[in-house]
Design a protein around this motif. Structure first.
Motif, PDB file in Angstrom:
ATOM      1  N   LEU A  35       0.810  -1.218   0.000  1.00 54.33           N
ATOM      2  CA  LEU A  35       0.000   0.000   0.000  1.00 54.33           C
ATOM      3  C   LEU A  35       0.847   1.274   0.000  1.00 54.33           C
ATOM      4  O   LEU A  35       0.388   2.327  -0.416  1.00 54.33           O
ATOM      5  CB  LEU A  35      -0.902   0.014   1.247  1.00 54.33           C
ATOM      6  N   ASN A  59       1.024   0.356  -4.492  1.00 54.59           N
ATOM      7  CA  ASN A  59       0.321   1.621  -4.592  1.00 54.59           C
ATOM      8  C   ASN A  59       1.350   2.750  -4.511  1.00 54.59           C
ATOM      9  O   ASN A  59       2.042   2.903  -3.502  1.00 54.59           O
ATOM     10  CB  ASN A  59      -0.678   1.727  -3.430  1.00 54.59           C
ATOM     11  N   THR A  82      -1.153   0.953  -8.639  1.00 53.80           N
ATOM     12  CA  THR A  82      -2.232   1.924  -8.485  1.00 53.80           C
ATOM     13  C   THR A  82      -1.554   3.171  -7.914  1.00 53.80           C
ATOM     14  O   THR A  82      -0.368   3.137  -7.611  1.00 53.80           O
ATOM     15  CB  THR A  82      -3.289   1.416  -7.494  1.00 53.80           C
ATOM     16  N   TRP A  83      -2.318   4.256  -7.734  1.00 50.69           N
ATOM     17  CA  TRP A  83      -1.640   5.433  -7.169  1.00 50.69           C
ATOM     18  C   TRP A  83      -2.558   6.289  -6.321  1.00 50.69           C
ATOM     19  O   TRP A  83      -3.768   6.347  -6.526  1.00 50.69           O
ATOM     20  CB  TRP A  83      -0.980   6.271  -8.262  1.00 50.69           C
ATOM     21  N   LEU A 307      -9.180  -0.499  -2.354  1.00 45.43           N
ATOM     22  CA  LEU A 307      -8.764   0.349  -3.473  1.00 45.43           C
ATOM     23  C   LEU A 307      -9.422  -0.080  -4.773  1.00 45.43           C
ATOM     24  O   LEU A 307      -9.152   0.518  -5.817  1.00 45.43           O
ATOM     25  CB  LEU A 307      -7.234   0.279  -3.653  1.00 45.43           C
ATOM     26  N   VAL A 309      -8.915  -2.709  -6.607  1.00 42.55           N
ATOM     27  CA  VAL A 309      -7.866  -3.090  -7.566  1.00 42.55           C
ATOM     28  C   VAL A 309      -8.351  -4.284  -8.378  1.00 42.55           C
ATOM     29  O   VAL A 309      -8.833  -5.250  -7.803  1.00 42.55           O
ATOM     30  CB  VAL A 309      -6.568  -3.494  -6.810  1.00 42.55           C
TER      31      VAL A 309
END
Ligand SMILES: [Zn+2]
Ligand SMILES: [Zn+2]
Length: 310
Positions: A35, A59, A82-83, A307, A309
């Motif tokens: 994360l 992330n 992800t961001w 999130l 994802v």
């Protein structure tokens, strides 16, 4: 100036083979989501850490208008990143930048690390905006300097943060850093950044995680690792209690996923992790302290749910 990190990033960028590696093996017996991975100079430098530590996806924590750099990451390693994003929340245009970033695919705010009060107007604006945009907000809480004049961050956690959880029930909070984790013990009163020794049951963080469905915990950095390592008689029950609320994160800055370079930004108070990869150390303590089903939730399923994802 060429910093060590820039230099290593440049070297890694010159080795395209790095990015052709498949998703890492199941070294940990479960896929792993990190994360808390601060965006590095190049995608290759990030992938070197993921691959070295056996991390499947991460992330990216970013700051400012970095959409182009994020796009480069997505192109080099589709599906692995992800961001989250952050802007200077003391400035009036922060909301605009954050809103645009979420439109462009950011899945959360963070980390929010500013010299403001946890219940102050700057963070309150962010808590409200995060709820409006339906993204989680990752906050760094720290009351004790690591070195002279560092200052403190999101202050007042132990005294005021519960009132924020109540005031913003539609905001998903992810707690992180020294004060969040030190308050796992009821016997803590800001006497050290990273208290050691047995944990007194009934700490504020333990209670808040149990009482508020909108609070999650990020296990990253020396703070998270220290909290999970300092009292082996505490950790398994804690992981069981909060198995749906905890998220694996590293906040590691080592270069190779094995502890090379600097893992904790030369923070003197975090010397216990010098030369070690924080991701590996925390995955090791999580694995040793939980069943395989709970381990998988904490290192993979919880983050993917939170999130969204794919
Ligand atoms: Zn932090
Ligand atoms: Zn590392």
């Amino acid at each position: 100036m060429i910093t060590r990190r820039t230099f290593l990033g440049t070297v890694a960028a010159a080795v395209p083979a790095l990015r052709l590696q498949p998703t890492p093996s199941t070294e940990w017996g479960s896929p792993v989501f990190d994360l808390h991975h601060h965006m590095r100079a190049t995608p290759a430098a990030s992938l070197a850490h993921l691959d070295g530590a056996g991390i499947t996806k991460a992330n990216l924590l970013t700051r400012g208008a970095v959409q182009d750099r994020v796009k480069a990451y997505m192109e080099v390693a589709p599906g692995r990143f992800t961001w989250f994003t952050t802007f200077d929340i003391t400035q009036s245009d922060a909301e605009k930048g954050l809103t645009q970033a979420v439109k462009d695919g950011a899945r959360g705010f963070g980390e929010l690390k500013f010299h403001v009060a946890a219940d102050g107007p700057e963070l309150r604006r962010m808590y409200a905006l995060a709820a409006d945009l339906k993204v989680p907000v990752l906050v760094h809480f720290q009351e004790v300097d690591h070195f002279e004049n560092e200052g403190t961050w999101s202050t007042g956690y132990a005294k005021t943060f519960e009132s924020m959880l109540k005031a913003y029930p539609n905001t998903t909070f992810i707690g992180h850093a020294d004060a969040f984790w030190a308050n796992i013990s009821a016997a803590y009163h800001n006497e050290a950044a990273y208290p050691s020794g047995p944990i007194t049951r009934g700490g504020i963080t333990d209670k808040l995680l149990g009482d508020y469905p909108n609070l999650f915990g990020d296990c990253s950095a020396n703070s998270g690792n220290n909290a999970l390592s300092r009292d082996p008689s505490f950790t398994p029950d804690f992981l069981t209690r909060h198995q749906d609320k905890l998220l694996m994160g590293s906040d590691c800055s080592c270069t190779d996923g094995h502890g090379a370079g600097v893992s904790q930004a030369n923070n003197p108070a975090a010397a216990r992790l010098a030369g070690k990869c924080v991701a590996r150390e925390t995955l090791t303590v999580l694995k040793a302290s939980s069943s395989s089903a709970i381990f998988r939730k904490i290192v993979w399923d919880n983050a993917r749910k939170l999130l969204d994802v794919p």
